[in-house]
Design a protein around this motif. Structure first.
Motif, PDB file in Angstrom:
ATOM      1  N   ARG A  12      58.665   1.924   0.449  1.00 33.28           N
ATOM      2  CA  ARG A  12      59.587   1.434  -0.589  1.00 33.28           C
ATOM      3  C   ARG A  12      59.850   2.514  -1.638  1.00 33.28           C
ATOM      4  NH1 ARG A  12      57.015  -3.781   0.611  1.00 33.28           N
ATOM      5  NH2 ARG A  12      58.734  -5.210   1.138  1.00 33.28           N
ATOM      6  N   ILE A  15      62.309   4.882  -0.270  1.00 29.33           N
ATOM      7  CA  ILE A  15      63.657   4.309  -0.215  1.00 29.33           C
ATOM      8  C   ILE A  15      64.386   4.499  -1.535  1.00 29.33           C
ATOM      9  CG2 ILE A  15      64.945   2.129  -0.089  1.00 29.33           C
ATOM     10  CD1 ILE A  15      62.717   1.223   1.950  1.00 29.33           C
ATOM     11  N   SER A  30      66.911  -2.395   2.922  1.00 32.94           N
ATOM     12  CA  SER A  30      65.841  -1.469   3.283  1.00 32.94           C
ATOM     13  C   SER A  30      64.509  -1.926   2.691  1.00 32.94           C
ATOM     14  CB  SER A  30      66.177  -0.058   2.796  1.00 32.94           C
ATOM     15  OG  SER A  30      67.303   0.472   3.461  1.00 32.94           O
ATOM     16  N   ALA A  34      60.897  -3.335   4.752  1.00 26.75           N
ATOM     17  CA  ALA A  34      59.835  -2.322   4.746  1.00 26.75           C
ATOM     18  C   ALA A  34      58.553  -2.837   5.382  1.00 26.75           C
ATOM     19  CB  ALA A  34      59.566  -1.849   3.321  1.00 26.75           C
ATOM     20  N   ILE A  68      70.657   0.158   6.829  1.00 30.14           N
ATOM     21  CA  ILE A  68      69.337   0.221   6.189  1.00 30.14           C
ATOM     22  C   ILE A  68      68.557   1.431   6.720  1.00 30.14           C
ATOM     23  CG2 ILE A  68      69.315  -2.252   5.709  1.00 30.14           C
ATOM     24  CD1 ILE A  68      67.117  -2.504   7.899  1.00 30.14           C
ATOM     25  N   SER A  69      69.279   2.508   6.930  1.00 30.84           N
ATOM     26  CA  SER A  69      68.665   3.740   7.432  1.00 30.84           C
ATOM     27  C   SER A  69      67.547   4.277   6.536  1.00 30.84           C
ATOM     28  CB  SER A  69      69.739   4.820   7.630  1.00 30.84           C
ATOM     29  OG  SER A  69      70.377   5.134   6.409  1.00 30.84           O
ATOM     30  N   VAL A  71      64.966   2.869   5.132  1.00 28.54           N
ATOM     31  CA  VAL A  71      63.661   2.364   5.568  1.00 28.54           C
ATOM     32  C   VAL A  71      63.311   2.899   6.947  1.00 28.54           C
ATOM     33  CG1 VAL A  71      64.584   0.186   6.513  1.00 28.54           C
ATOM     34  CG2 VAL A  71      62.197   0.318   5.810  1.00 28.54           C
TER      35      VAL A  71
END
Length: 278
Positions: A12, A15, A30, A34, A68-69, A71
């Motif tokens: 996280r 991110i 993301s 996680a 959500i690349s 994560v």
């Protein structure tokens, strides 16, 4: 389990730093995924960070909701697919870490380009069929957004999977109730999602606490126990968009915007550094 929670916390932290660094990206979903991806890569999947595209004998993962690349990249780097320091290049010119994963960048761990929503299920099914044809007993995993289910191609694939008895696939739906334009119940109500999958011939695993590591591991282990029984499996995973950063939690507004300097510091204060920043 403590190690997994600490890893998810570092993911996280990666991110929010990645998205802030270029003032571009998708932090909300993301952060919400996680825990799931940490559990998958650090506990459940049999995989090899040295990486080969054929993936023979390995469990495979396909990210369908490619936005959500952040994560995905963090988990790949933290599990050894490429140097953690490369996370600093996210979305920059000539980086292998594009906003949506691409294969022509040859980034280890990325098996499909997933910029266009709705396609990942079809590709995952193809990989699952290939494993069956090759007598490969490994499992195929995929992840999809709930808003992504608005795309009709998903439902064609869902029908196909049950018809062909593709029982070595475990798909997960990130059911956070939010999409780019607002709550899913207002944009396109999914209704009885479990009932839909059951009617389409799937085994359904309900994961009510999709941000609880114990519950995630239990759900994935249960899903694995259902493989080989003639039906595809789906995990309906209730998550919180923006999980871990209080001012992002539960809001569709954080689907695709980045934190400013002050917001970054507020976020990092809630996410202790556990594995070392890049």
């Amino acid at each position: 389990m403590t190690d997994l929670k600490e890893t998810a916390c570092q993911v996280r932290r990666d991110i929010v730093r990645m998205v802030h660094g270029v003032q571009s990206g998708h932090p909300g979903g993301s952060l919400g995924c996680a825990d799931y991806l940490t559990a998958l890569y650090f506990n459940i999947m049999k995989h090899n960070p040295s990486f080969s595209m054929d993936g023979v004998g390995e469990d495979l993962f396909f990210l369908s909701n490619g936005h959500i690349s952040p994560v995905f990249y963090s988990v790949l780097a933290r599990s050894g697919y490429f140097p953690v320091q490369e996370l600093a290049t996210f979305r920059k010119l000539n980086s292998r870490l594009q906003g949506h994963p691409t294969t022509h960048e040859h980034l280890p761990g990325v098996r499909i380009a997933s910029g266009s929503l709705g396609q990942g299920m079809s590709v995952a099914l193809g990989a699952a069929i290939a494993k069956k044809l090759n007598k490969d007993t490994a499992t195929v995993f995929s992840l999809h957004g709930d808003g992504e289910l608005d795309e009709g191609q998903n439902w064609e694939a869902i029908l196909f999977a049950a018809h062909k008895k593709i029982d070595n696939l475990i798909a997960a739906i990130d059911w956070n109730g939010q999409q780019i334009d607002g709550p899913t119940e207002k944009v396109m109500n999914l209704g009885d999602l479990a009932g839909k999958f059951i009617a389409f011939g799937w085994e359904v695993v309900n994961l009510e606490k999709g941000n609880d590591m114990h519950e995630i591991i239990a759900a994935l282990q249960h899903a694995k126990s259902l493989t080989g029984n003639g039906k595809p499996i789906v995990i309906l995973m209730k998550t919180c968009m923006g999980k871990g950063v209080d001012f992002m939690e539960g809001s569709h507004e954080w689907h695709g915007i980045s934190p400013n300097d002050d917001q970054l510091q507020r976020a990092l204060a809630q996410l202790p550094e556990t594995m070392g920043d890049y």
